[in-house]
Motif scaffolding. Sequence first.
Motif, PDB file in Angstrom:
ATOM      1  N   ASP A   1     -22.747  -9.079  11.255  1.00 46.12           N
ATOM      2  CA  ASP A   1     -22.375  -7.923  10.449  1.00 46.12           C
ATOM      3  C   ASP A   1     -21.650  -8.408   9.204  1.00 46.12           C
ATOM      4  O   ASP A   1     -20.454  -8.716   9.239  1.00 46.12           O
ATOM      5  CB  ASP A   1     -21.475  -6.982  11.263  1.00 46.12           C
ATOM      6  CG  ASP A   1     -21.196  -5.665  10.547  1.00 46.12           C
ATOM      7  OD1 ASP A   1     -21.366  -5.613   9.308  1.00 46.12           O
ATOM      8  OD2 ASP A   1     -20.796  -4.690  11.213  1.00 46.12           O
ATOM      9  N   ALA A   2     -22.382  -8.491   8.092  1.00 47.07           N
ATOM     10  CA  ALA A   2     -21.803  -9.036   6.865  1.00 47.07           C
ATOM     11  C   ALA A   2     -20.662  -8.168   6.353  1.00 47.07           C
ATOM     12  O   ALA A   2     -19.654  -8.674   5.842  1.00 47.07           O
ATOM     13  CB  ALA A   2     -22.886  -9.160   5.788  1.00 47.07           C
ATOM     14  N   ARG A   3     -20.796  -6.856   6.497  1.00 46.77           N
ATOM     15  CA  ARG A   3     -19.754  -5.958   5.987  1.00 46.77           C
ATOM     16  C   ARG A   3     -18.464  -6.131   6.788  1.00 46.77           C
ATOM     17  O   ARG A   3     -17.376  -6.188   6.207  1.00 46.77           O
ATOM     18  CB  ARG A   3     -20.234  -4.512   6.074  1.00 46.77           C
ATOM     19  CG  ARG A   3     -19.214  -3.512   5.536  1.00 46.77           C
ATOM     20  CD  ARG A   3     -19.778  -2.115   5.526  1.00 46.77           C
ATOM     21  NE  ARG A   3     -18.787  -1.156   5.055  1.00 46.77           N
ATOM     22  CZ  ARG A   3     -19.000   0.163   4.981  1.00 46.77           C
ATOM     23  NH1 ARG A   3     -20.178   0.659   5.328  1.00 46.77           N
ATOM     24  NH2 ARG A   3     -18.053   0.962   4.546  1.00 46.77           N
ATOM     25  N   GLU A   4     -18.602  -6.229   8.108  1.00 47.21           N
ATOM     26  CA  GLU A   4     -17.411  -6.402   8.932  1.00 47.21           C
ATOM     27  C   GLU A   4     -16.768  -7.759   8.648  1.00 47.21           C
ATOM     28  O   GLU A   4     -15.537  -7.888   8.617  1.00 47.21           O
ATOM     29  CB  GLU A   4     -17.793  -6.303  10.413  1.00 47.21           C
ATOM     30  CG  GLU A   4     -16.610  -6.333  11.384  1.00 47.21           C
ATOM     31  CD  GLU A   4     -16.154  -7.744  11.737  1.00 47.21           C
ATOM     32  OE1 GLU A   4     -14.957  -7.921  12.065  1.00 47.21           O
ATOM     33  OE2 GLU A   4     -16.983  -8.670  11.655  1.00 47.21           O
ATOM     34  N   PHE A   5     -17.597  -8.779   8.408  1.00 47.88           N
ATOM     35  CA  PHE A   5     -17.049 -10.102   8.134  1.00 47.88           C
ATOM     36  C   PHE A   5     -16.262 -10.109   6.831  1.00 47.88           C
ATOM     37  O   PHE A   5     -15.259 -10.823   6.709  1.00 47.88           O
ATOM     38  CB  PHE A   5     -18.180 -11.134   8.070  1.00 47.88           C
ATOM     39  CG  PHE A   5     -17.693 -12.548   7.910  1.00 47.88           C
ATOM     40  CD1 PHE A   5     -17.277 -13.268   9.009  1.00 47.88           C
ATOM     41  CD2 PHE A   5     -17.627 -13.137   6.653  1.00 47.88           C
ATOM     42  CE1 PHE A   5     -16.801 -14.562   8.868  1.00 47.88           C
ATOM     43  CE2 PHE A   5     -17.151 -14.427   6.505  1.00 47.88           C
ATOM     44  CZ  PHE A   5     -16.739 -15.140   7.619  1.00 47.88           C
ATOM     45  N   GLU A   6     -16.700  -9.334   5.853  1.00 46.67           N
ATOM     46  CA  GLU A   6     -16.025  -9.292   4.561  1.00 46.67           C
ATOM     47  C   GLU A   6     -14.774  -8.418   4.581  1.00 46.67           C
ATOM     48  O   GLU A   6     -14.081  -8.317   3.566  1.00 46.67           O
ATOM     49  CB  GLU A   6     -16.981  -8.758   3.484  1.00 46.67           C
ATOM     50  CG  GLU A   6     -18.023  -9.744   3.014  1.00 46.67           C
ATOM     51  CD  GLU A   6     -17.461 -10.760   2.034  1.00 46.67           C
ATOM     52  OE1 GLU A   6     -16.316 -10.575   1.586  1.00 46.67           O
ATOM     53  OE2 GLU A   6     -18.163 -11.734   1.729  1.00 46.67           O
TER      54      GLU A   6
ATOM     55  N   PRO B   1     -17.070  -5.842  -3.267  1.00 44.51           N
ATOM     56  CA  PRO B   1     -16.919  -7.308  -3.188  1.00 44.51           C
ATOM     57  C   PRO B   1     -16.872  -7.942  -4.575  1.00 44.51           C
ATOM     58  O   PRO B   1     -17.280  -7.350  -5.577  1.00 44.51           O
ATOM     59  CB  PRO B   1     -18.166  -7.745  -2.420  1.00 44.51           C
ATOM     60  CG  PRO B   1     -19.177  -6.689  -2.725  1.00 44.51           C
ATOM     61  CD  PRO B   1     -18.407  -5.398  -2.830  1.00 44.51           C
ATOM     62  N   GLU B   2     -16.379  -9.154  -4.614  1.00 42.62           N
ATOM     63  CA  GLU B   2     -16.379  -9.938  -5.843  1.00 42.62           C
ATOM     64  C   GLU B   2     -17.818 -10.178  -6.274  1.00 42.62           C
ATOM     65  O   GLU B   2     -18.681 -10.487  -5.455  1.00 42.62           O
ATOM     66  CB  GLU B   2     -15.662 -11.260  -5.579  1.00 42.62           C
ATOM     67  CG  GLU B   2     -15.536 -12.153  -6.789  1.00 42.62           C
ATOM     68  CD  GLU B   2     -14.833 -13.465  -6.461  1.00 42.62           C
ATOM     69  OE1 GLU B   2     -14.351 -14.127  -7.392  1.00 42.62           O
ATOM     70  OE2 GLU B   2     -14.777 -13.822  -5.265  1.00 42.62           O
ATOM     71  N   MET B   3     -18.081 -10.070  -7.584  1.00 43.61           N
ATOM     72  CA  MET B   3     -19.448 -10.185  -8.090  1.00 43.61           C
ATOM     73  C   MET B   3     -19.477 -11.165  -9.259  1.00 43.61           C
ATOM     74  O   MET B   3     -18.506 -11.287 -10.026  1.00 43.61           O
ATOM     75  CB  MET B   3     -19.972  -8.826  -8.575  1.00 43.61           C
ATOM     76  CG  MET B   3     -19.780  -7.674  -7.597  1.00 43.61           C
ATOM     77  SD  MET B   3     -21.013  -7.626  -6.305  1.00 43.61           S
ATOM     78  CE  MET B   3     -22.359  -6.799  -7.134  1.00 43.61           C
ATOM     79  N   VAL B   4     -20.609 -11.856  -9.391  1.00 44.04           N
ATOM     80  CA  VAL B   4     -20.829 -12.706 -10.565  1.00 44.04           C
ATOM     81  C   VAL B   4     -22.238 -12.460 -11.095  1.00 44.04           C
ATOM     82  O   VAL B   4     -23.153 -12.106 -10.344  1.00 44.04           O
ATOM     83  CB  VAL B   4     -20.663 -14.202 -10.242  1.00 44.04           C
ATOM     84  CG1 VAL B   4     -19.223 -14.546  -9.928  1.00 44.04           C
ATOM     85  CG2 VAL B   4     -21.591 -14.638  -9.122  1.00 44.04           C
TER      86      VAL B   4
ATOM     87  N   ASN C   1     -23.059 -12.129  -0.414  1.00 41.96           N
ATOM     88  CA  ASN C   1     -24.042 -11.699   0.588  1.00 41.96           C
ATOM     89  C   ASN C   1     -25.385 -11.335  -0.031  1.00 41.96           C
ATOM     90  O   ASN C   1     -26.369 -11.182   0.678  1.00 41.96           O
ATOM     91  CB  ASN C   1     -23.514 -10.494   1.369  1.00 41.96           C
ATOM     92  CG  ASN C   1     -22.414 -10.875   2.322  1.00 41.96           C
ATOM     93  OD1 ASN C   1     -22.378 -11.994   2.817  1.00 41.96           O
ATOM     94  ND2 ASN C   1     -21.497  -9.964   2.593  1.00 41.96           N
ATOM     95  N   GLN C   2     -25.431 -11.169  -1.335  1.00 41.71           N
ATOM     96  CA  GLN C   2     -26.668 -10.716  -1.973  1.00 41.71           C
ATOM     97  C   GLN C   2     -27.487 -11.855  -2.553  1.00 41.71           C
ATOM     98  O   GLN C   2     -28.605 -11.636  -2.994  1.00 41.71           O
ATOM     99  CB  GLN C   2     -26.325  -9.720  -3.085  1.00 41.71           C
ATOM    100  CG  GLN C   2     -25.713  -8.423  -2.569  1.00 41.71           C
ATOM    101  CD  GLN C   2     -25.215  -7.529  -3.688  1.00 41.71           C
ATOM    102  OE1 GLN C   2     -24.736  -8.006  -4.712  1.00 41.71           O
ATOM    103  NE2 GLN C   2     -25.319  -6.223  -3.506  1.00 41.71           N
ATOM    104  N   ALA C   3     -26.942 -13.069  -2.581  1.00 41.24           N
ATOM    105  CA  ALA C   3     -27.664 -14.197  -3.159  1.00 41.24           C
ATOM    106  C   ALA C   3     -28.911 -14.519  -2.342  1.00 41.24           C
ATOM    107  O   ALA C   3     -28.895 -14.440  -1.114  1.00 41.24           O
ATOM    108  CB  ALA C   3     -26.749 -15.417  -3.235  1.00 41.24           C
ATOM    109  N   GLN C   4     -29.976 -14.872  -3.037  1.00 46.19           N
ATOM    110  CA  GLN C   4     -31.237 -15.193  -2.367  1.00 46.19           C
ATOM    111  C   GLN C   4     -31.788 -16.494  -2.919  1.00 46.19           C
ATOM    112  O   GLN C   4     -31.389 -16.972  -3.979  1.00 46.19           O
ATOM    113  CB  GLN C   4     -32.254 -14.065  -2.568  1.00 46.19           C
ATOM    114  CG  GLN C   4     -31.833 -12.737  -1.961  1.00 46.19           C
ATOM    115  CD  GLN C   4     -32.866 -11.644  -2.200  1.00 46.19           C
ATOM    116  OE1 GLN C   4     -33.828 -11.833  -2.940  1.00 46.19           O
ATOM    117  NE2 GLN C   4     -32.667 -10.504  -1.566  1.00 46.19           N
TER     118      GLN C   4
END
Length: 660
Positions: free
Chosen positions: A96-101, A247-250, A458-461
């Motif tokens: 669970d990425a959201r819970e981890f963050e 979340p932090e974004m770049v 979490n969005q990097a691919q």
Amino acid sequence: MLQALRDKSSGWIATVILGLLTIPFAFFGMEQYLFQRTETFAAKIETPPAWWSDAPDWWVVRKAFWSKDEITADQFRSAFEDERQRRRQQDGENFDAREFESIDNKRKILEQLVDQRVMRLASERDGFVVGNAQVIDAIQSIPAFQVDGKFSEQRYRLALASLAPPKTPTQFDQEVRDSLKQSFVASRLQESAFVTPSEGQRLLRMLNEKRDVSYVALPAPTPDTAPVTPAEIASWYKTHPNDFRAPEMVTLEYVEINAATLPPPVAPDERALQARYEQEKARFVEPEQRLTAHILVKVDAGADAAAQKAAEAKARDLLAKAKAPGADFAALARQNSDDAGSKDGGGDLGWVAKNGQMVKPFEDAVFTTAPGTISGPVKSEFGWHIIQVRELKAGREMPFEQARPELERMLVETDRERAYNDLTGALVDQALKTPSSMKQVADVAKLQVQRVGPISRNQAQGVLANQAVLRAAFSEDAKTRRNVSDPIEVAPNHSVMIRVVDHTPERVRPLAELGPQIVAAVRADRTRKAAEAQAEAIVARLKKGETLAAVAGEKQLTVETAAAVQRGAPSPDPAVSEAYFQVDAPAAGKVSPGKAQLPNGQMVVFEVTKVIAGQDSDMPAEIRAAFLGQLAPRLGDQDALSVSKDQRKRMKVTIAEDRL
């Protein structure tokens, strides 16, 4: 008038007053001028010196005498990403990425880092020293630095150079030394912990305890649909800020350098192939081979002396029979060999080369046995072997024409790798000249600049999801300086160079964009509380003496019974089974009621009707021994945790939650 003021301000009273006013400015005002700096820590730990353990927490005393250690935001983020990778591998699709963050999880990971630093500071304060020999042993035992089970200096230096960012041996040595310091006390406590027989017996009986229960699953709660007022929305937003963090974004520019996509090298000419053949002649040699058969008398390595001697005696008897005039080795193998793979073929193993495919004692014996003879018995980890060598095929050099395809492949790979390295070097040179322009860097090799973002971790691919790339993209240096990075290796001969174009720190999303989400959260909370209240009301009735059967009949519910339930039983859910053991054992003729919640929000009301005392004999002897063997180190871990908490009370810990 001015002269009068001058006279009054030059007396001893004025001097004293001026001195008293100077003191607070010296200690508090000057701090702002002399010690201005940009703080980057996620946590800061300060401790008084050993010779003044009760030193007061005053600024001037702390600055002068206390020891300090900081966990930087980058160090926290690196540990956080390592834990993310571990959890993702462990949980698989259930991660669970959201819970981890969540901020709670971030705090938990930071607290672990703080505890480690606390123990290191305590070790340094109390004079614990890690010797060079300990550091060397720790480094040489790391599998990543070993080749064939032995430490390799070359592998060690290559591995350090491939890190992101690269590290020198001196830097890594210090990291290992610091790690040993912070684990010193904990490891010694773990090693010295023990469990007495009576303690182990009591724990085993508690774990093996069983309970008879009756339970009722209440209907799923009706979803709340009542209106949510603006005041409730505002209150929920205020009291649950961490539920609504963005979340932090770049935003990144990047170029990808991949040897596989470079133009194919020119086909190597004949002279280059001949030269490479001469260089690699040792590689193009067919080793000597021997046509071999064997008979195996199998015996386990751990067998007792009697079994070993019996197997050897049998092997010697077979050797004598195999060497007898007119003996048929293949027939003996079919009748007596314990090697299922070669038995039916008369023990035939085909052509055996000296290349390590056979166990060493067997291989050595094959290549010391003359062709056309039989030797043995030879002992290996499998048992005793009788060996027959029938023919010998001498080793020979592979002719140039036969080696040509491999030589062409080697030269093409070498040329491709050289081209990749030359290209990477040219890009790095340009990046040093124009560090803020990815386009000028890319133009050197006519590469396409790609842009992506804003994205979170979490969005990097693709290549950007590589952990080394993420660490670089979200590092403080990349976010503040906005320069083109060094090449970051994502695979052999495959790297990327990135530049942060824009950065948005983690933030609490504004209330204006969260209306529907907060309404749903408030209603879900109402639904949960209503279900809990309903279950609690039934528990209260059971405590007053009503039976579960009577209450269930009134509500047209079915009572389920379960006998001898163990801890963690899956029916109806492990969390419910665990709740059975949280209530007190019932008095004679009574029950102990309680409630628990299923993962879907449905409530279960239960009553424990009987407790069956556990017996340590309920557990098989080997499992019992293994459990007790693992228990002592766990108790040592608890001792270490207690020591860490005690040491932390003596230190000043500052957490910068906004930098997590």
